[in-house]
Write a protein that holds these residues in place. Structure first.
Motif, mmCIF file in Angstrom:
data_model
loop_
_atom_site.group_PDB
_atom_site.id
_atom_site.type_symbol
_atom_site.label_atom_id
_atom_site.label_comp_id
_atom_site.label_asym_id
_atom_site.label_seq_id
_atom_site.Cartn_x
_atom_site.Cartn_y
_atom_site.Cartn_z
ATOM 1 N N MET A 192 -4.631 9.199 0.060
ATOM 2 C CA MET A 192 -4.194 8.347 -0.999
ATOM 3 C C MET A 192 -3.190 9.376 -1.767
ATOM 4 S SD MET A 192 -6.078 5.657 -2.882
ATOM 5 C CE MET A 192 -5.506 4.322 -3.708
ATOM 6 N N SER A 193 -2.451 8.788 -2.621
ATOM 7 C CA SER A 193 -1.275 9.553 -3.260
ATOM 8 C C SER A 193 -1.761 9.976 -4.799
ATOM 9 C CB SER A 193 -0.109 8.712 -3.579
ATOM 10 O OG SER A 193 -0.157 7.804 -4.600
ATOM 11 N N ASP A 194 -1.082 11.068 -5.159
ATOM 12 C CA ASP A 194 -1.626 11.800 -6.549
ATOM 13 C C ASP A 194 -0.898 10.865 -7.741
ATOM 14 O OD1 ASP A 194 1.025 12.270 -5.852
ATOM 15 O OD2 ASP A 194 0.742 14.338 -6.772
ATOM 16 N N ASP A 195 -0.153 9.721 -7.352
ATOM 17 C CA ASP A 195 0.214 8.964 -8.568
ATOM 18 C C ASP A 195 -0.750 7.871 -8.852
ATOM 19 O OD1 ASP A 195 1.780 7.427 -10.411
ATOM 20 O OD2 ASP A 195 3.467 6.799 -8.998
ATOM 21 N N PRO A 196 -1.082 7.828 -10.246
ATOM 22 C CA PRO A 196 -2.149 6.775 -10.611
ATOM 23 C C PRO A 196 -1.768 5.605 -10.655
ATOM 24 C CG PRO A 196 -1.205 7.827 -12.539
ATOM 25 C CD PRO A 196 -0.592 8.564 -11.246
ATOM 26 N N ARG A 197 -0.584 5.092 -10.423
ATOM 27 C CA ARG A 197 -0.027 3.998 -10.470
ATOM 28 C C ARG A 197 0.109 3.325 -8.967
ATOM 29 N NH1 ARG A 197 5.476 4.217 -13.283
ATOM 30 N NH2 ARG A 197 5.524 6.078 -11.747
ATOM 31 N N SER A 198 -0.828 3.453 -7.978
ATOM 32 C CA SER A 198 -0.517 3.209 -6.516
ATOM 33 C C SER A 198 -1.184 1.734 -6.253
ATOM 34 C CB SER A 198 -1.432 4.198 -5.696
ATOM 35 O OG SER A 198 -2.771 4.162 -6.081
ATOM 36 N N GLY A 199 -1.747 1.027 -7.459
ATOM 37 C CA GLY A 199 -2.362 -0.230 -7.208
ATOM 38 C C GLY A 199 -1.252 -1.160 -7.329
ATOM 39 N N ASP A 200 -1.869 -2.021 -8.125
ATOM 40 C CA ASP A 200 -0.871 -3.372 -8.565
ATOM 41 C C ASP A 200 0.289 -3.203 -9.605
ATOM 42 O OD1 ASP A 200 -2.058 -5.092 -6.610
ATOM 43 O OD2 ASP A 200 -3.589 -5.708 -8.011
ATOM 44 N N ASP A 201 -0.076 -1.944 -10.076
ATOM 45 C CA ASP A 201 0.867 -1.741 -11.298
ATOM 46 C C ASP A 201 2.036 -0.704 -10.841
ATOM 47 O OD1 ASP A 201 -0.527 0.415 -11.228
ATOM 48 O OD2 ASP A 201 -0.733 0.819 -13.220
ATOM 49 N N ALA A 202 2.117 -0.271 -9.570
ATOM 50 C CA ALA A 202 3.086 0.671 -8.941
ATOM 51 C C ALA A 202 4.479 -0.092 -8.920
ATOM 52 C CB ALA A 202 2.532 0.643 -7.538
ATOM 53 N N PRO A 203 5.497 0.569 -9.470
ATOM 54 C CA PRO A 203 7.011 -0.123 -9.263
ATOM 55 C C PRO A 203 7.185 -0.587 -7.895
ATOM 56 C CG PRO A 203 6.970 2.331 -10.082
ATOM 57 C CD PRO A 203 5.542 2.113 -9.452
ATOM 58 N N ARG A 204 8.112 -1.781 -8.306
ATOM 59 C CA ARG A 204 8.333 -2.448 -7.144
ATOM 60 C C ARG A 204 9.885 -2.515 -6.709
ATOM 61 N NH1 ARG A 204 4.239 -4.582 -4.460
ATOM 62 N NH2 ARG A 204 2.133 -4.809 -5.558
ATOM 63 N N ASP A 205 10.481 -2.780 -5.781
ATOM 64 C CA ASP A 205 11.962 -3.008 -5.402
ATOM 65 C C ASP A 205 12.167 -4.288 -5.777
ATOM 66 O OD1 ASP A 205 11.063 -4.645 -3.503
ATOM 67 O OD2 ASP A 205 11.853 -3.246 -1.727
ATOM 68 N N PRO A 206 13.493 -4.718 -5.886
ATOM 69 C CA PRO A 206 13.914 -6.243 -6.165
ATOM 70 C C PRO A 206 13.140 -7.149 -5.324
ATOM 71 C CG PRO A 206 15.709 -4.767 -6.187
ATOM 72 C CD PRO A 206 14.809 -3.967 -5.574
ATOM 73 N N TRP A 207 12.755 -6.833 -3.969
ATOM 74 C CA TRP A 207 12.080 -7.918 -3.473
ATOM 75 C C TRP A 207 10.621 -7.843 -3.404
ATOM 76 C CZ3 TRP A 207 15.974 -4.689 -2.108
ATOM 77 C CH2 TRP A 207 17.374 -5.070 -1.943
ATOM 78 N N GLY A 208 10.040 -7.246 -4.509
ATOM 79 C CA GLY A 208 8.425 -7.285 -4.545
ATOM 80 C C GLY A 208 7.874 -6.284 -3.724
ATOM 81 N N ASN A 209 8.499 -5.334 -3.101
ATOM 82 C CA ASN A 209 7.668 -4.381 -2.127
ATOM 83 C C ASN A 209 7.371 -3.160 -2.827
ATOM 84 O OD1 ASN A 209 7.949 -6.018 0.268
ATOM 85 N ND2 ASN A 209 10.094 -5.284 0.535
#
Length: 191
Positions: free
Chosen positions: A1-18
């Motif tokens: 697992m990553s150390d970024d707390p935003r690894s779930g649904d609130d993670a930043p996404r690219d313009p295509w939603g990935n």
């Protein structure tokens, strides 16, 4: 697992939603050192503030404000004369037309004696005008071509004129040869 707390649904996404990979994500708690320094002359917190005389296209000078580049007025960018490509000189175009006509008329008849010197004169004047314009008009090549065609047209017309003066019936002789049909009779059918 990553150390970024935003690894779930609130993670930043690219313009295509990935979801973005961790190395492309913005920092979770941004610090001032995470952002580039302001441009020279720009006070922190005031984006776009530029001191008078500062030109971002030129490196700063230790002697004071940088002058604008040559050809750009001092009142600021976008205030100068609009640039347009040089156009062909009308006299050069006219000289080329007269040169072509003198060449065609020189081959077909003696009218090239009149049109040839006209093309030569117009070509010389056009080349002088283009040279004196300082790049505002072009057409030096057109003038040169007009001079060459005018010389050829004049020369051919003068040759035709000399031939016509020495033999005034040459046109009639040529037409008679074109209209005369020759028939040959085979030697076997002579009887």
């Amino acid at each position: 697992m990553s150390d970024d707390p935003r690894s779930g649904d609130d993670a930043p996404r690219d313009p295509w939603g990935n979801p973005l990979p961790p190395e492309d994500r913005p920092p979770a708690d941004p610090r001032p050192e995470d952002f580039p320094p302001p441009f020279p002359g720009e006070a922190p917190g005031t984006p776009g503030a530029v001191p008078p005389g500062y030109n971002p296209a030129w490196p700063p000078s230790a002697d004071g404000p940088t002058p604008p580049p040559p050809g750009v007025p001092s009142q600021g960018w976008g205030q100068g004369e609009p640039w347009a490509p040089a156009k062909n000189d009308g006299l050069a175009v006219g000289a080329l037309i007269a040169g072509i006509a003198s060449l065609l008329c020189g081959i077909a008849g003696i009218l090239g004696v009149v049109l040839g010197p006209t093309a030569i004169t117009m070509g010389v004047l056009a080349r002088r005008r283009v040279a004196a314009s300082g790049g505002r008009v072009r057409g030096e090549g057109l003038g040169t071509a007009a001079i060459a065609m005018g010389v050829i047209g004049t020369t051919v017309s003068i040759v035709y004129l000399i031939i016509f003066i020495r033999n005034p019936d040459i046109l009639t002789d040529i037409m008679d040869q074109l209209n005369t049909t020759t028939t040959t009779v085979p030697a076997d059918s002579a009887n």
